[in-house]
Motif scaffolding. Structure first.
Motif, PDB file in Angstrom:
ATOM      1  N   UNK A 132       0.824  -1.203   0.000  1.00 47.88           N
ATOM      2  CA  UNK A 132       0.000   0.000   0.000  1.00 47.88           C
ATOM      3  C   UNK A 132       0.859   1.254   0.000  1.00 47.88           C
ATOM      4  N   UNK A 133       1.999   1.208   0.672  1.00 47.13           N
ATOM      5  CA  UNK A 133       2.885   2.372   0.728  1.00 47.13           C
ATOM      6  C   UNK A 133       3.384   2.742  -0.666  1.00 47.13           C
ATOM      7  N   UNK A 134       3.842   1.734  -1.408  1.00 49.36           N
ATOM      8  CA  UNK A 134       4.335   1.972  -2.766  1.00 49.36           C
ATOM      9  C   UNK A 134       3.209   2.459  -3.669  1.00 49.36           C
ATOM     10  N   UNK A 135       2.046   1.826  -3.554  1.00 47.57           N
ATOM     11  CA  UNK A 135       0.909   2.225  -4.372  1.00 47.57           C
ATOM     12  C   UNK A 135       0.469   3.649  -4.100  1.00 47.57           C
ATOM     13  N   UNK A 136       0.541   4.074  -2.825  1.00 48.10           N
ATOM     14  CA  UNK A 136       0.073   5.412  -2.457  1.00 48.10           C
ATOM     15  C   UNK A 136       0.923   6.509  -3.082  1.00 48.10           C
ATOM     16  N   UNK A 137       2.225   6.340  -3.039  1.00 46.60           N
ATOM     17  CA  UNK A 137       3.089   7.400  -3.571  1.00 46.60           C
ATOM     18  C   UNK A 137       2.953   7.485  -5.094  1.00 46.60           C
TER      19      UNK A 137
ATOM     20  N   UNK B  95      -2.919  10.822  -9.643  1.00 47.16           N
ATOM     21  CA  UNK B  95      -4.198  11.506  -9.457  1.00 47.16           C
ATOM     22  C   UNK B  95      -4.062  13.004  -9.693  1.00 47.16           C
ATOM     23  N   UNK B  96      -2.910  13.582  -9.350  1.00 46.41           N
ATOM     24  CA  UNK B  96      -2.711  15.012  -9.567  1.00 46.41           C
ATOM     25  C   UNK B  96      -2.435  15.334 -11.034  1.00 46.41           C
ATOM     26  N   UNK B  97      -1.773  14.432 -11.732  1.00 49.35           N
ATOM     27  CA  UNK B  97      -1.425  14.714 -13.133  1.00 49.35           C
ATOM     28  C   UNK B  97      -2.561  14.367 -14.093  1.00 49.35           C
ATOM     29  N   UNK B  98      -3.186  13.204 -13.893  1.00 50.16           N
ATOM     30  CA  UNK B  98      -4.184  12.735 -14.858  1.00 50.16           C
ATOM     31  C   UNK B  98      -5.619  12.847 -14.358  1.00 50.16           C
ATOM     32  N   UNK B  99      -5.796  13.214 -13.106  1.00 47.47           N
ATOM     33  CA  UNK B  99      -7.146  13.402 -12.585  1.00 47.47           C
ATOM     34  C   UNK B  99      -7.571  12.301 -11.639  1.00 47.47           C
TER      35      UNK B  99
ATOM     36  N   UNK C  27       5.524  19.033 -16.997  1.00 48.66           N
ATOM     37  CA  UNK C  27       6.543  18.072 -16.587  1.00 48.66           C
ATOM     38  C   UNK C  27       6.004  16.666 -16.442  1.00 48.66           C
ATOM     39  N   UNK C  28       6.829  15.805 -15.847  1.00 49.40           N
ATOM     40  CA  UNK C  28       6.451  14.414 -15.688  1.00 49.40           C
ATOM     41  C   UNK C  28       5.543  14.200 -14.493  1.00 49.40           C
ATOM     42  N   UNK C  29       5.253  12.931 -14.235  1.00 50.16           N
ATOM     43  CA  UNK C  29       4.339  12.581 -13.156  1.00 50.16           C
ATOM     44  C   UNK C  29       4.851  13.084 -11.813  1.00 50.16           C
ATOM     45  N   UNK C  30       6.142  13.034 -11.597  1.00 46.10           N
ATOM     46  CA  UNK C  30       6.716  13.410 -10.302  1.00 46.10           C
ATOM     47  C   UNK C  30       7.281  14.837 -10.318  1.00 46.10           C
ATOM     48  N   UNK C  31       6.826  15.660 -11.242  1.00 48.62           N
ATOM     49  CA  UNK C  31       7.396  17.004 -11.378  1.00 48.62           C
ATOM     50  C   UNK C  31       7.098  17.893 -10.178  1.00 48.62           C
ATOM     51  N   UNK C  32       5.984  17.635  -9.463  1.00 47.80           N
ATOM     52  CA  UNK C  32       5.631  18.473  -8.315  1.00 47.80           C
ATOM     53  C   UNK C  32       6.377  18.081  -7.057  1.00 47.80           C
TER      54      UNK C  32
ATOM     55  N   UNK D 262      -6.445  16.841   3.231  1.00 46.79           N
ATOM     56  CA  UNK D 262      -7.105  17.251   1.999  1.00 46.79           C
ATOM     57  C   UNK D 262      -7.439  18.739   1.996  1.00 46.79           C
ATOM     58  N   UNK D 263      -7.442  19.371   3.174  1.00 47.40           N
ATOM     59  CA  UNK D 263      -7.717  20.800   3.259  1.00 47.40           C
ATOM     60  C   UNK D 263      -6.453  21.658   3.194  1.00 47.40           C
ATOM     61  N   UNK D 264      -5.388  21.188   3.825  1.00 50.49           N
ATOM     62  CA  UNK D 264      -4.206  22.020   4.029  1.00 50.49           C
ATOM     63  C   UNK D 264      -3.290  22.122   2.822  1.00 50.49           C
ATOM     64  N   UNK D 265      -3.379  21.154   1.897  1.00 53.74           N
ATOM     65  CA  UNK D 265      -2.558  21.215   0.682  1.00 53.74           C
ATOM     66  C   UNK D 265      -3.383  21.755  -0.486  1.00 53.74           C
ATOM     67  N   UNK D 266      -2.785  22.502  -1.404  1.00 56.99           N
ATOM     68  CA  UNK D 266      -3.505  23.011  -2.569  1.00 56.99           C
ATOM     69  C   UNK D 266      -3.801  21.892  -3.571  1.00 56.99           C
ATOM     70  N   UNK D 267      -4.760  22.144  -4.438  1.00 54.35           N
ATOM     71  CA  UNK D 267      -5.179  21.131  -5.410  1.00 54.35           C
ATOM     72  C   UNK D 267      -4.033  20.699  -6.312  1.00 54.35           C
ATOM     73  N   UNK D 268      -3.045  21.588  -6.510  1.00 48.13           N
ATOM     74  CA  UNK D 268      -1.926  21.313  -7.406  1.00 48.13           C
ATOM     75  C   UNK D 268      -1.226  20.007  -7.065  1.00 48.13           C
ATOM     76  N   UNK D 269      -1.047  19.739  -5.773  1.00 44.64           N
ATOM     77  CA  UNK D 269      -0.424  18.471  -5.369  1.00 44.64           C
ATOM     78  C   UNK D 269      -1.073  17.919  -4.110  1.00 44.64           C
ATOM     79  N   UNK D 270      -2.370  18.050  -4.034  1.00 42.32           N
ATOM     80  CA  UNK D 270      -3.126  17.572  -2.863  1.00 42.32           C
ATOM     81  C   UNK D 270      -3.027  16.052  -2.728  1.00 42.32           C
ATOM     82  N   UNK D 271      -3.251  15.320  -3.801  1.00 43.74           N
ATOM     83  CA  UNK D 271      -3.194  13.859  -3.744  1.00 43.74           C
ATOM     84  C   UNK D 271      -1.757  13.368  -3.603  1.00 43.74           C
ATOM     85  N   UNK D 272      -0.826  14.036  -4.287  1.00 43.74           N
ATOM     86  CA  UNK D 272       0.583  13.633  -4.207  1.00 43.74           C
ATOM     87  C   UNK D 272       1.102  13.756  -2.778  1.00 43.74           C
ATOM     88  N   UNK D 273       0.753  14.850  -2.112  1.00 42.77           N
ATOM     89  CA  UNK D 273       1.194  15.056  -0.731  1.00 42.77           C
ATOM     90  C   UNK D 273       0.646  13.962   0.181  1.00 42.77           C
ATOM     91  N   UNK D 274      -0.629  13.604  -0.019  1.00 39.96           N
ATOM     92  CA  UNK D 274      -1.212  12.539   0.795  1.00 39.96           C
ATOM     93  C   UNK D 274      -0.575  11.192   0.471  1.00 39.96           C
TER      94      UNK D 274
END
Length: 456
Positions: A59-64, A70-74, A238-243, A373-385
């Motif tokens: 799950x850890x690998x899948x989450x990152x 989710x941030x790049x492709x929706x 940029x790429x998937x991990x650009x943020x 989900x509130x404290x991070x901006x939409x730009x990298x909200x899912x990536x941060x989580x």
């Protein structure tokens, strides 16, 4: 009013991801002995299965990965395909006839669970009305309790005999034996027959995953994500991990990550141990039978579901600082009781089961899912989580190994382990209570503007 109905409907559809996450963990743990006997697995094999499962590194690998995707492709992209991956993993487990197949099934299922979690919490928050954001997160958390409850009950009903036919679950003969006989032409017996109960439990997850896929693939894309993409316009993305770089070079992000790690990681180190070892603790240090330990576990999950429902109804209406203090405080009280009254006391175990169930309903995970989900901006909200989830599950996997050595084979180190649990919960209690974010009643856009200004 229509929007309220829409957000609740999408919340329920997305919450099935949480059901399948918790369900995969419990189904895997409850069937380990059956697979061990059937395939002749060693303790090393079982440790490897746990390490790459939905409970730990899988799950850890899948989450990152899932967070950045989710941030790049929706968010919708995750819901369109991820359940198909989950079904593949579960199917591999259901059909396993050797250890490599079983290992692959655990890995694929665990990775899929991780991919879905950051997108799940992000989508629920972004699709919720201001006054229902906490409620919807709470409803999604109920699925974490409902999943294990149903799986544990189903596993009990389908349980194979351990000391004679009378000890088998009531559905073992009419369901497991009949189905195994049909599929194998009556050739299944002994451990090969017994493991069919675990195959059926995983089959139930396959069915729920298929239903989740049908519902989730119809979801609309997050308006927050579409607005962020429109704001970027034709700028290179940029790429998937650009943020990744900007996520860790912004001071506000770093403070947020430290805060969330302070509350969630410390709490999860305790919660992950209880999720995997609680019944083992009850049986070894507590001296209960397996049946009684299972009964207490089911009762606790029922308490969690009820308390989580109450949490979801009040979290948007009350002071979140004091609600957080109450929830984590109950966890500290639970461990004080189990140490003072005694883990080998029936009264101590009953009080611990009740109070720990209450804290799990008003849990740090619920607040983490809401605040992250509130404290991070939409730009990298899912990536941060995704990064946070990766860190938490990864460290929890390592802590689980260390806990075993502290606890001992028969619970001789339980008291020391309990004091460590209390210390971890106190850290989470202090950090979360002192630095509770003031986000209740604000839109996500308003929160982002207050924290980051216009340069995001």
């Amino acid at each position: 009013m229509e929007k309220k109905k829409s957000s609740l409907k999408s919340t329920i559809a997305v919450s099935l991801t949480n059901y399948l996450d918790a369900g995969a963990i419990v189904a895997g743990a409850s069937g380990l002995t059956l697979w061990q006997n059937y395939l002749g697995l060693t303790e090393g094999h079982l440790g490897l299965l746990n390490a790459i499962s939905a409970n730990c590194l899988g799950a850890a690998i899948g989450a990152i990965i899932g967070g950045f995707l989710a941030d790049k492709y929706g968010r919708k992209a995750i819901y369109t395909y991820n359940m198909l991956v989950y079904m593949l993993g579960v199917a591999l487990i259901m059909l396993s006839v050797n250890f490599p197949m079983l290992l692959a099934g655990f890995l694929v299922t665990g990775t899929s669970v991780g991919v879905g979690v950051p997108a799940s919490w992000t989508y629920i928050s972004e699709s919720s009305e201001v006054g229902n954001r906490g409620r919807n997160i709470g409803i999604s958390q109920m699925a974490w309790g409902i999943g294990p409850t149903i799986i544990l009950i189903l596993g009990t009903l389908l349980a194979p005999p351990t000391s004679g036919a009378d000890s088998a679950g009531v559905l073992f003969a009419p369901v497991v034996e009949s189905l195994a006989g049909i599929l194998t032409g009556g050739a299944a017996e002994g451990t090969a027959l017994n493991v069919f109960s675990s195959r059926i439990v995983f089959a139930s997850l396959f069915v729920v995953a298929f239903i989740a896929w049908l519902l989730q693939r119809r979801l609309d894309e997050s308006e927050e994500w579409k607005a962020q993409k429109a704001k970027q316009g034709g700028k290179p993305q940029g790429g998937v991990f650009s943020s990744f770089g900007s996520l860790f070079t912004n001071k506000v992000n770093i403070r947020t990550i430290l805060f969330l790690a302070g509350i969630y990681l410390t709490w999860n180190l305790v919660s992950s141990v209880m999720g995997f070892f609680q019944q083992h603790i009850y049986e070894t240090a507590g001296g209960l039978s397996n049946q009684h330990a299972n009964m207490l576990s089911v009762a606790q999950w029922v308490i969690i579901i009820i308390t989580t429902f109450i949490f979801s109804m009040i979290v948007d209406k009350v002071n979140q600082r004091w609600l957080y203090f109450f929830g984590v405080g109950m966890g500290v009280v639970a461990w004080i009781i189990i140490v003072t009254i005694g883990v080998n006391s029936i009264a101590g175990l009953l009080f611990f089961t009740l109070i720990w169930g209450i804290q799990a309903g008003v849990s740090v995970q619920s607040f983490y899912a809401l605040w992250a989900s509130e404290l991070f901006p939409a730009k990298y909200r899912a990536a941060a989580q995704g990064i946070m989830f990766f860190i938490v599950r990864g460290v929890s996997a390592l802590w689980g190994i260390g806990f075993v050595y502290i606890y001992g084979e028969n619970g001789e180190g339980f008291t020391l382990a309990a004091y460590i649990m209390m210390a971890l919960l106190l850290v989470s209690l202090v950090i979360g209570t002192v630095w509770t974010p003031q986000t209740r009643g604000k839109t996500l856009e308003q929160i982002t503007k207050e924290r980051y200004g216009d340069n995001i």
